[in-house]
Design a protein around this motif. Structure first.
Motif, short mmCIF file in Angstrom:
data_model
loop_
_atom_site.label_atom_id
_atom_site.label_comp_id
_atom_site.label_asym_id
_atom_site.label_seq_id
_atom_site.Cartn_x
_atom_site.Cartn_y
_atom_site.Cartn_z
N GLY A 34 0.80 -1.22 0.00
CA GLY A 34 0.00 0.00 0.00
C GLY A 34 0.83 1.26 0.00
N PHE A 35 2.13 1.16 -0.33
CA PHE A 35 3.02 2.32 -0.25
C PHE A 35 3.62 2.66 -1.62
N ARG A 36 3.86 3.98 -1.82
CA ARG A 36 4.63 4.45 -2.96
C ARG A 36 6.05 4.67 -2.47
N ILE A 37 6.98 3.87 -2.99
CA ILE A 37 8.37 3.96 -2.58
C ILE A 37 9.10 4.92 -3.52
N PRO A 38 9.59 6.06 -3.03
CA PRO A 38 10.26 7.04 -3.90
C PRO A 38 11.56 6.49 -4.49
N LYS A 39 11.89 6.97 -5.65
CA LYS A 39 13.16 6.62 -6.29
C LYS A 39 14.32 7.03 -5.38
N GLY A 40 15.28 6.13 -5.21
CA GLY A 40 16.45 6.44 -4.39
C GLY A 40 16.40 5.93 -2.97
N VAL A 41 15.24 5.43 -2.52
CA VAL A 41 15.11 4.91 -1.16
C VAL A 41 15.70 3.49 -1.10
N ASN A 42 16.45 3.21 -0.04
CA ASN A 42 17.04 1.89 0.18
C ASN A 42 16.22 1.11 1.19
N ILE A 43 15.78 -0.07 0.81
CA ILE A 43 14.94 -0.91 1.65
C ILE A 43 15.81 -1.93 2.40
N TRP A 44 15.55 -2.06 3.70
CA TRP A 44 16.25 -3.04 4.52
C TRP A 44 15.24 -3.97 5.19
N ILE A 45 15.38 -5.27 4.94
CA ILE A 45 14.48 -6.28 5.51
C ILE A 45 15.29 -7.13 6.48
N PRO A 46 14.98 -7.11 7.78
CA PRO A 46 15.78 -7.83 8.79
C PRO A 46 15.40 -9.31 8.85
N ILE A 47 16.28 -10.17 8.39
CA ILE A 47 15.99 -11.60 8.31
C ILE A 47 15.79 -12.22 9.70
N PRO A 48 16.73 -12.05 10.67
CA PRO A 48 16.53 -12.69 11.97
C PRO A 48 15.28 -12.23 12.69
N THR A 49 14.87 -10.98 12.48
CA THR A 49 13.64 -10.49 13.11
C THR A 49 12.42 -11.19 12.54
N LEU A 50 12.36 -11.31 11.22
CA LEU A 50 11.24 -12.00 10.58
C LEU A 50 11.18 -13.47 10.98
N HIS A 51 12.33 -14.07 11.21
CA HIS A 51 12.39 -15.49 11.55
C HIS A 51 11.95 -15.79 12.98
N ARG A 52 11.65 -14.75 13.76
CA ARG A 52 11.30 -14.97 15.16
C ARG A 52 9.99 -14.30 15.56
#
Length: 524
Positions: free
Chosen positions: A408-426
């Protein structure tokens, strides 16, 4: 006098232009990105004009380092809050999605499971590896397959992916066993020499073993050169990953510091050695036709560079970068997971016994082959649970090269996305209230039976950029672990200090010492 006035005017005009440009780059551009995110309800800590949130990150880390010295918990407790306390601090303050900055680079932290699922389904080239990270790790990875984007990445994937198809991986099990046998003999000698039980630092041995395997897989008959390349890449990795607080600010990474100069030197040595191996292989190819010998990864990369009719400099860069990428990704991940798996089995003897019993039941005490490895379901469950609790890498990172819709979001050009793997795994809502416990039985019915949203199980990354070598990694892990379990029993050493640390992969900060004893030849 007139010339002085003209020069003064030009100097003032130049200074004004620099100020305007600097203000635009350092503040206005990042501020516009943050404003677009804030209008969508995404909040975050307020950054400074030059450093972003770097000094706040350092302050939070310093406070966390003091408090963590008094922390005594289970081996399987969540380590991410200690490694990245600033992210945990902001996650509690702003929720599972927030924004922060390092220098002029704007980051978007995402730990909301359903949005992660949306990102995993994105196939657009407009979402790729962050450009600033490509520059940061340029000496180590260049523009090889793990860091390139767009058409270049797609082309490299087309060349390399077939070498990790299952039929090729099955053919590599023999060389995995060949590499493991000297390690088994070494440990047997140490155990016998120490009276039946030896205190062994296993992480170093497993790293060398994994490097030997990828050397043979990548360089074939030239794998002896691979060992020398490995030692140089290992030194370069330590140099690149040693980063102070200023390294989080992109503008400071190109300064010719002692660390940077050492990285440049190692990069050049590795390049020369890989090209030496490539030249030797080309000379050999003049005498041996391609149908007379099994092609290894080096041969496939060389043929691709030749087929593309690249100029010499570009061809050399293509060969060197991909050899380094495959080498690094091919041994670091396996060594990390094997280390943590043995630690967990050492601390959970009931699962160690179950896995060992399965190995004897399946292989009959002999050497495994690819078909027998496939039958080792308990060992697979143990490895998957290790990947959940101690994934080899901590984040999936992406950059939006164009403005795009994600969830549901518009991600602006130039934004860096970080997805935390250990957090999602717990996340308890996904994995259950026992998400911090070592329970391999949760994978008894595969990944889809282990959690409510399987797209958040991402130890090898997500989407089209998922690790090409995950089948290779799983085969090597099962081969090595099955051989070790058939020969030895493991328990935790009094020397072991549990302190997960992240450099290029997750590793034990003070090494992994285990007590190793010889198993009876009679059976489990």
């Amino acid at each position: 006098m007139e010339w002085m006035e003209i020069l003064t005017g030009l100097a003032l005009a130049l200074l004004a232009s620099v100020c305007v440009y600097t203000h635009s780059v350092l503040w206005l551009r990042p501020q516009r990105l943050r404003e677009k995110l804030r209008k969508q309800g995404i909040q975050g800590p307020r950054p400074s004009i030059l450093t972003g949130n770097v000094w706040e990150i350092k302050t939070i880390q310093s406070k966390a380092a003091v408090s963590s010295t008094e922390r005594h918990g289970r081996l399987t407790d969540d380590y991410a809050a200690l490694l990245y306390p600033y992210l945990e601090f902001w996650r509690k303050q702003y929720g599972p999605i927030f924004t922060y900055a390092t220098g002029t680079v704007q980051h978007l932290y995402i730990s909301e499971p359903h949005l992660v699922k949306e990102i995993s389904l994105c196939r657009s080239w407009d979402l790729g590896k962050p450009v600033y990270l490509v520059k940061q790790f340029w000496p180590l990875l260049g523009l090889g397959i793990t860091r390139s984007n767009g058409q270049l990445w797609a082309h490299q994937r087309k060349i390399i992916a077939p070498e990790f198809f299952m039929d090729k991986v099955k053919g590599m099990v023999g060389l995995m066993i060949e590499s493991a046998l000297p390690l088994l003999k070494s440990w047997e000698d140490r155990v016998e020499g120490d009276g039946g039980i030896a205190d062994i630092r296993i992480d170093e041995d497993l790293r060398n073993l994994s490097a030997d395997v990828i050397s043979k897989a990548c360089f074939g008959s030239s794998y002896c050169y691979g060992k020398e390349i490995f030692s140089l890449i290992w030194a370069l990795e330590r140099t690149v990953s040693f980063a102070g607080v200023l390294n989080k600010i992109p503008a400071f990474r190109c300064l010719p510091t002692k660390n940077t100069r050492e990285a440049w030197r190692l990069e050049e040595e590795i390049k020369e050695l890989i090209l030496k191996v490539a030249t030797k292989r080309k000379e050999e190819s003049n005498y041996v036709t391609s149908c007379e010998t099994e092609k290894d990864l080096l041969q496939m990369i060389l043929e691709a560079a030749c087929a593309d009719q690249l100029d010499q400099e570009t061809a050399n860069r293509f060969v060197v970068d991909n050899c380094k990428n495959i080498y690094l990704a091919g041994h670091e991940t396996v060594a990390s997971v094997a280390t943590w798996t043995l630690m967990l089995l050492a601390s959970h003897p009931e699962w160690q016994s179950r896995a060992r019993t399965e190995v004897f039941d399946v292989s009959g005490g002999g050497l495994p082959d690819a078909d027998l490895l496939f039958k080792m379901k308990t060992l697979t469950m143990v490895i998957q649970e290790t990947l959940r609790l101690f994934p080899p890498t901590s984040f999936v990172s992406r950059e939006a090269f164009e403005e795009m819709q994600l969830g549901g979001f518009r991600i602006p050009k130039g934004v860096n996305i970080w997805i935390p793997i250990p957090t999602l795994h717990r996340i308890p809502e996904i994995w259950g209230p026992d998400s911090d416990e070592f329970k391999p039985e949760r994978f008894a019915h595969g990944i889809f039976g282990a959690c409510k949203l399987p797209q958040v199980f991402i130890p090898f990354g997500l989407g089209p950029r998922t690790c090409l070598g995950q089948k290779f990694a799983m085969a090597e892990l099962k081969t090595v672990l099955s051989l070790l379990l058939s020969k030895f029993s493991f328990s935790l050493s009094p020397k072991y200090v549990h302190s997960p640390s992240f450099k290029m992969v997750l590793e034990p900060q003070y090494g992994m010492n285990l007590l190793v004893s010889r198993r009876s030849k009679a059976g489990p």
